[in-house]
Write an enzyme that holds these catalytic residues in place. Structure first.
Site, PDB file in Angstrom:
ATOM      1  N   ASP A 153      47.388  -2.175   6.957  1.00 28.34           N
ATOM      2  CA  ASP A 153      46.574  -2.821   7.983  1.00 28.34           C
ATOM      3  C   ASP A 153      47.184  -2.431   9.325  1.00 28.34           C
ATOM      4  O   ASP A 153      48.248  -2.923   9.695  1.00 28.34           O
ATOM      5  CB  ASP A 153      46.604  -4.345   7.799  1.00 28.34           C
ATOM      6  CG  ASP A 153      45.894  -5.076   8.943  1.00 28.34           C
ATOM      7  OD1 ASP A 153      45.347  -4.401   9.840  1.00 28.34           O
ATOM      8  OD2 ASP A 153      45.894  -6.331   8.930  1.00 28.34           O
ATOM      9  N   LYS A 202      41.319  -3.727  19.378  1.00 29.08           N
ATOM     10  CA  LYS A 202      42.568  -3.693  20.144  1.00 29.08           C
ATOM     11  C   LYS A 202      42.782  -2.303  20.752  1.00 29.08           C
ATOM     12  O   LYS A 202      42.830  -2.159  21.968  1.00 29.08           O
ATOM     13  CB  LYS A 202      43.759  -4.094  19.278  1.00 29.08           C
ATOM     14  CG  LYS A 202      43.668  -5.560  18.847  1.00 29.08           C
ATOM     15  CD  LYS A 202      44.080  -5.708  17.430  1.00 29.08           C
ATOM     16  CE  LYS A 202      43.693  -6.999  16.779  1.00 29.08           C
ATOM     17  NZ  LYS A 202      43.577  -8.210  17.551  1.00 29.08           N
ATOM     18  N   TRP A 234      49.292 -12.195   9.529  1.00 29.46           N
ATOM     19  CA  TRP A 234      48.209 -11.326   9.053  1.00 29.46           C
ATOM     20  C   TRP A 234      48.478 -10.830   7.646  1.00 29.46           C
ATOM     21  O   TRP A 234      47.566 -10.769   6.823  1.00 29.46           O
ATOM     22  CB  TRP A 234      47.940 -10.190  10.045  1.00 29.46           C
ATOM     23  CG  TRP A 234      47.302 -10.743  11.277  1.00 29.46           C
ATOM     24  CD1 TRP A 234      47.851 -10.838  12.520  1.00 29.46           C
ATOM     25  CD2 TRP A 234      46.006 -11.358  11.371  1.00 29.46           C
ATOM     26  NE1 TRP A 234      46.982 -11.460  13.377  1.00 29.46           N
ATOM     27  CE2 TRP A 234      45.846 -11.789  12.708  1.00 29.46           C
ATOM     28  CE3 TRP A 234      44.973 -11.595  10.470  1.00 29.46           C
ATOM     29  CZ2 TRP A 234      44.688 -12.443  13.153  1.00 29.46           C
ATOM     30  CZ3 TRP A 234      43.814 -12.237  10.915  1.00 29.46           C
ATOM     31  CH2 TRP A 234      43.689 -12.653  12.240  1.00 29.46           C
TER      32      TRP A 234
HETATM   33  N1  PMP Z   1      44.997  -7.792  10.892  1.00 29.17           N
HETATM   34  C1  PMP Z   1      45.625  -7.822  12.078  1.00 29.17           C
HETATM   35  C2  PMP Z   1      46.982  -7.219  12.185  1.00 29.17           C
HETATM   36  C3  PMP Z   1      45.008  -8.417  13.176  1.00 29.17           C
HETATM   37  O1  PMP Z   1      45.634  -8.465  14.361  1.00 29.17           O
HETATM   38  C4  PMP Z   1      43.721  -8.970  13.046  1.00 29.17           C
HETATM   39  C5  PMP Z   1      42.958  -9.596  14.193  1.00 29.17           C
HETATM   40  N2  PMP Z   1      43.649 -10.022  15.249  1.00 29.17           N
HETATM   41  C6  PMP Z   1      43.123  -8.932  11.788  1.00 29.17           C
HETATM   42  C7  PMP Z   1      43.770  -8.324  10.742  1.00 29.17           C
HETATM   43  C8  PMP Z   1      41.754  -9.525  11.554  1.00 29.17           C
HETATM   44  O2  PMP Z   1      40.848  -8.708  12.175  1.00 29.17           O
HETATM   45  P1  PMP Z   1      39.298  -9.055  12.322  1.00 29.17           P
HETATM   46  O3  PMP Z   1      39.198 -10.149  13.293  1.00 29.17           O
HETATM   47  O4  PMP Z   1      38.738  -7.743  12.806  1.00 29.17           O
HETATM   48  O5  PMP Z   1      38.799  -9.414  10.979  1.00 29.17           O
END
Ligand code: PMP
Length: 362
Positions: A173, A197, A103
């Site tokens: 994030d 989550k 991520w």
């Molecule tokens: N950052 C993290 C740490 C994530 O776990 C996720 C999604 N699993 C995201 C960003 C991306 O999120 P989204 O699908 O809401 O764009």
């Protein structure tokens, strides 16, 4: 009622049952309103109470001062990968990023489209099994901000305390561990999280940002991508994700009913400890991916002796009503996600299952 099973999925993920029950009860008509939340204007008094109440509960839960905005945006955490640099990196500027897994790598990739990204540290050479030490970070005092990912959902590594960024604004994030433990918001300039989550359903993204950052926002950004526009309009520049905000409101109430973030944090540590202890005492049959001091309380990632056994594990677990245990396709193995709403009974069920599985498949 249709039977519920234990949902270890990484997201969208398990929600608190009282939240689902209340949403179900009120779906035909909100009490005193006579229409469902899906059918009312986002500018109505009823929705105003929902969004204001949600914000107030978020502020109470995390003790957020009036120096911060609380915004409900769209586009997921992924859009924040772009909005953060577009709003906070001056033209020709640079920002520091710490890379601890898939991520944070994605966040870097988007930021590179907006300006210069400097990698403060990366643990990729260690296969993202750990969080870097403070002494490993190369920090530029002239960076626009320092970005980290507090919990890497795919690799299962989590920061235990925030890095010292000095005068540089810290941007986080927190998609997969927000409100899973106490958080000192005053240490951050901006925190963002997709809701799906720990906060609610997908479709709404929580952004907590310090007021002074709004002064940096360049002119001429598209309105929807401009934090200043979103803040001035209290997240109502356009139609907000009303159902997501409504569910988030119920989840915030549930978190407060649980005793707040201290209590939730204690319960989460206890759940994760139960599972890691079981993996550690398996005589090497189960191998946790992350190094002990970097292990996530939210996403527990581990391997079995072979990929065939991993497949068998996932399918037998599913048959035993333990769902969502397959690791992310990019890393394989097993991942058990233990977000706030995941019950301790589910962890206990997984622990007995994995002990029995190891005994039968040595
Ligand atoms: N950052 C993290 C740490 C994530 O776990 C996720 C999604 N699993 C995201 C960003 C991306 O999120 P989204 O699908 O809401 O764009």
């Amino acid at each position: 009622m249709t039977e519920r099973i234990f949902n270890f999925g990484a997201g969208p993920a398990v929600l608190p049952e009282p939240v689902l029950e209340e949403a179900q009860r009120d779906l035909m008509a909100l009490p005193g309103v006579g229409m469902s939340v899906l059918e009312i204007s986002h500018r109505s008094k009823a929705f105003d109470e929902i969004i204001q109440g949600c914000e107030a509960d978020i502020r109470r839960l995390a003790n957020i001062s009036p120096d911060y905005q609380v915004l409900f945006l769209q586009g997921g955490a992924s859009l924040q990968f772009s909005m953060v640099p577009m709003n906070l990196m001056p033209s020709g500027g640079k920002a520091d990023y710490i890379v601890t897994g898939s991520w944070s790598k994605k966040a870097v990739k988007e930021a590179q489209k907006a300006g210069t990204v400097q990698i403060s540290a990366t643990t990729e050479a260690d296969n993202f099994t750990r969080i870097p030490q403070q002494s490993e970070l190369k920090l530029d005092p002239a960076a626009a901000y320092l970005h980290l990912t507090s919990n890497e959902t795919i690799h299962g590594v989590e920061w235990k305390r925030e890095p010292e960024a000095g005068p540089v604004p810290l941007v986080c994030d927190a998609s997969s561990d927000i409100f899973s433990r106490p958080i000192d918001v005053s240490k951050y300039a901006l925190i963002y999280a997709g809701a799906q989550k720990n906060l609610g359903p997908s479709g709404v993204t929580l952004v907590i940002l310090r007021n002074d950052l709004l002064e940096r926002v360049p002119k001429n950004l598209p309105a929807m991508l401009d934090y200043k526009v979103q803040a001035e309009n209290k997240s109502l520049y356009n139609t907000p994700p009303v159902f997501g905000v409504y569910i988030m409101r119920l989840v915030m109430k549930w978190l407060l009913d649980q005793g707040g973030l201290e209590a939730v944090g204690r319960a989460n540590s206890e759940k994760a400890r139960l599972l890691y202890d079981a993996l550690e005492s398996s005589g090497g049959y189960y191998r946790p991916h992350a190094k002990p001091d970097s292990r996530s309380n939210m996403n527990v990632t581990f391997r079995l002796p072979s990929e065939d056994l991993e497949k068998k594990f996932v399918s037998e677990a599913k048959a035993a009503k333990l769902d969502g245990l397959k690791g992310h396709r990019s890393v394989g193995g097993i991942r058990a996600s233990l977000y706030n709403a995941f019950p301790k009974a589910g962890v206990e069920a997984l622990v007995s299952f994995l002990k029995e599985f190891a005994r039968k498949n040595r």
